[in-house]
Design a protein around this motif. Structure first.
Motif, short mmCIF file in Angstrom:
data_model
loop_
_atom_site.label_atom_id
_atom_site.label_comp_id
_atom_site.label_asym_id
_atom_site.label_seq_id
_atom_site.Cartn_x
_atom_site.Cartn_y
_atom_site.Cartn_z
N ILE A 138 -1.83 4.66 6.66
CA ILE A 138 -0.52 4.56 6.02
C ILE A 138 -0.18 5.86 5.28
N TYR A 139 -1.19 6.43 4.67
CA TYR A 139 -1.02 7.71 3.97
C TYR A 139 -0.51 8.78 4.93
N ARG A 140 -1.06 8.80 6.14
CA ARG A 140 -0.63 9.78 7.13
C ARG A 140 0.74 9.45 7.69
N GLU A 141 1.02 8.16 7.90
CA GLU A 141 2.33 7.76 8.41
C GLU A 141 3.45 8.16 7.44
N TYR A 199 1.20 11.96 -9.67
CA TYR A 199 0.09 12.92 -9.71
C TYR A 199 0.20 13.82 -8.49
N ARG A 200 0.92 14.88 -8.67
CA ARG A 200 1.26 15.74 -7.53
C ARG A 200 0.06 16.45 -6.91
N THR A 201 -0.98 16.62 -7.69
CA THR A 201 -2.15 17.33 -7.16
C THR A 201 -3.17 16.39 -6.53
N TRP A 202 -2.93 15.09 -6.59
CA TRP A 202 -3.89 14.15 -6.02
C TRP A 202 -3.76 14.13 -4.50
N GLY A 203 -4.89 14.19 -3.84
CA GLY A 203 -4.92 14.00 -2.41
C GLY A 203 -5.29 12.56 -2.09
N PHE A 204 -5.59 12.30 -0.82
CA PHE A 204 -5.89 10.93 -0.41
C PHE A 204 -7.11 10.38 -1.13
N GLY A 205 -8.13 11.20 -1.27
CA GLY A 205 -9.37 10.70 -1.88
C GLY A 205 -9.16 10.12 -3.26
N LEU A 206 -8.47 10.85 -4.11
CA LEU A 206 -8.22 10.35 -5.47
C LEU A 206 -7.32 9.12 -5.45
N CYS A 207 -6.32 9.12 -4.59
CA CYS A 207 -5.43 7.96 -4.50
C CYS A 207 -6.22 6.71 -4.08
N PHE A 208 -7.05 6.85 -3.06
CA PHE A 208 -7.82 5.71 -2.58
C PHE A 208 -8.79 5.21 -3.64
N LEU A 209 -9.49 6.13 -4.31
CA LEU A 209 -10.44 5.72 -5.35
C LEU A 209 -9.73 5.05 -6.52
N TYR A 210 -8.54 5.50 -6.82
CA TYR A 210 -7.76 4.86 -7.89
C TYR A 210 -7.43 3.41 -7.51
N LEU A 211 -6.96 3.24 -6.26
CA LEU A 211 -6.61 1.89 -5.82
C LEU A 211 -7.84 1.00 -5.74
N ARG A 212 -8.95 1.56 -5.30
CA ARG A 212 -10.17 0.76 -5.12
C ARG A 212 -10.88 0.51 -6.45
N ASN A 213 -11.13 1.56 -7.22
CA ASN A 213 -11.98 1.44 -8.40
C ASN A 213 -11.23 1.11 -9.69
N ILE A 245 0.84 -1.21 0.00
CA ILE A 245 0.00 0.00 0.00
C ILE A 245 0.87 1.25 0.00
N ALA A 246 1.89 1.24 0.86
CA ALA A 246 2.79 2.39 0.93
C ALA A 246 3.48 2.64 -0.40
N ASP A 247 3.88 1.56 -1.05
CA ASP A 247 4.55 1.69 -2.34
C ASP A 247 3.62 2.31 -3.37
N TRP A 248 2.38 1.83 -3.39
CA TRP A 248 1.41 2.41 -4.32
C TRP A 248 1.17 3.90 -4.04
N LEU A 249 1.02 4.22 -2.78
CA LEU A 249 0.74 5.62 -2.42
C LEU A 249 1.90 6.54 -2.81
N ILE A 250 3.11 6.08 -2.58
CA ILE A 250 4.28 6.88 -2.93
C ILE A 250 4.37 7.10 -4.43
N ARG A 251 4.11 6.03 -5.20
CA ARG A 251 4.18 6.15 -6.66
C ARG A 251 3.07 7.05 -7.20
#
Length: 278
Positions: free
Chosen positions: A77-80, A49-63, A38-44
């Motif tokens: 993990i995003y906060r850590e 996508y520098r303007t993406w916040g958590f919401g877009l990242c999570f929806l990308y991983l989920r949907n 998960i951490a690896d995906w979030l970092i990548r």
């Protein structure tokens, strides 16, 4: 466990010693591997996508990617990773705060004037020319007609000057009647300065703009006029009521007529609280 990783103790022995089931130990290890993924995906994602916040990242991983990871887990993990701190707050436009209009110390120092438009009952349009003394917010005239060209404006001002006296300056916007040579010549002959506000900044003529709102709400919006003559009659009565009977908070709760007759120190030291009456 430390004993397994550093001392080479078997998983079975370590689990029996510490009272932990082998399945629990192995689940935690798998969970740790997933967290790393998960951490690896979030970092990548946040790097790409520098303007993406958590919401877009999570929806990308989920949907998009189809991962079934729990929302809270991914966010932890995003906060850590402190990814929530990487996006700076959006810069707000710094809007210029208009300077407060100076309150003249005496009548006839500065007048303000402006036009308004409305319709008769049959749909014909008419205009009003509103003239105000900034000192006590006194309405000096409401001129009503279907057309009010610069020459008519000049004649109206001459009539006011006959009984009121000559102002030092008149604040106006950049309407064609005000920038015309006719009015500029009129003002120059009488030694009156025309103070033009900046285009697109009606707040610089705030006194008459506020007066216009009162005229609209308490007069124009209350009646449907059949003729210009009827509108003029109502304008005359409305002007008298405004100046003589309507308290004005800009005057400390006094009417314009009262302020004109009151020593300055009296209305300056009379704060009234009446629920925001303008």
């Amino acid at each position: 466990m430390k004993a397994v990783e550093e001392d080479g103790v078997s998983i079975a022995l370590a689990c029996r010693t510490f009272g932990v089931s082998e399945s629990c130990y192995r689940y935690e290890a798998a969970l740790s591997d997933e967290n790393a993924e998960i951490a690896d995906w979030l970092i990548r994602l946040t790097a790409a996508y520098r303007t993406w916040g958590f919401g877009l990242c999570f929806l990308y991983l989920r949907n998009v990617k189809g991962f079934g990871w729990n929302h809270k887990r991914v966010y932890r993990i995003y906060r850590e990773l402190e990814l929530n701190l990487r996006i700076k707050p959006r810069k707000r436009l710094i809007r210029e705060k208009p300077d407060a209009l100076a309150i003249p110390a005496a009548p006839n120092e500065t007048w303000s004037m402006d036009f308004m438009a409305d319709q008769l009952g049959d749909g014909r349009s008419f205009r009003t020319l509103n003239v105000l003394d900034d000192f006590n917010r006194e309405g000096l005239a409401i001129e009503v007609d279907v057309s009010l060209p610069a020459l008519r404006v000049a004649r109206t001002l001459d009539r006011i000057i006959e009984w009121r006296g000559r102002p030092k300056a008149i604040r106006v916007d950049n309407g064609p009647e005000y920038v015309s040579g006719t009015l500029q010549t009129w003002a120059k002959k009488r030694g009156i300065a025309l103070a033009y506000i900046q285009p697109g900044k009606p707040q610089q003529n705030a006194y008459v703009e506020r007066y216009n709102r009162t005229v609209r709400q308490e007069w124009l919006a209350q009646h449907i006029f059949a003729t210009i003559e009827e509108a003029r009659d109502h304008a005359t009565r409305s002007l008298w009521t405004y100046n003589n009977e309507r308290p004005n908070m800009a005057n400390g709760g006094l009417t314009p007529a009262q302020k004109l007759k009151t020593p300055r120190e009296v209305y300056q030291s009379t704060p009234l609280k009446t629920g925001g009456l303008p």
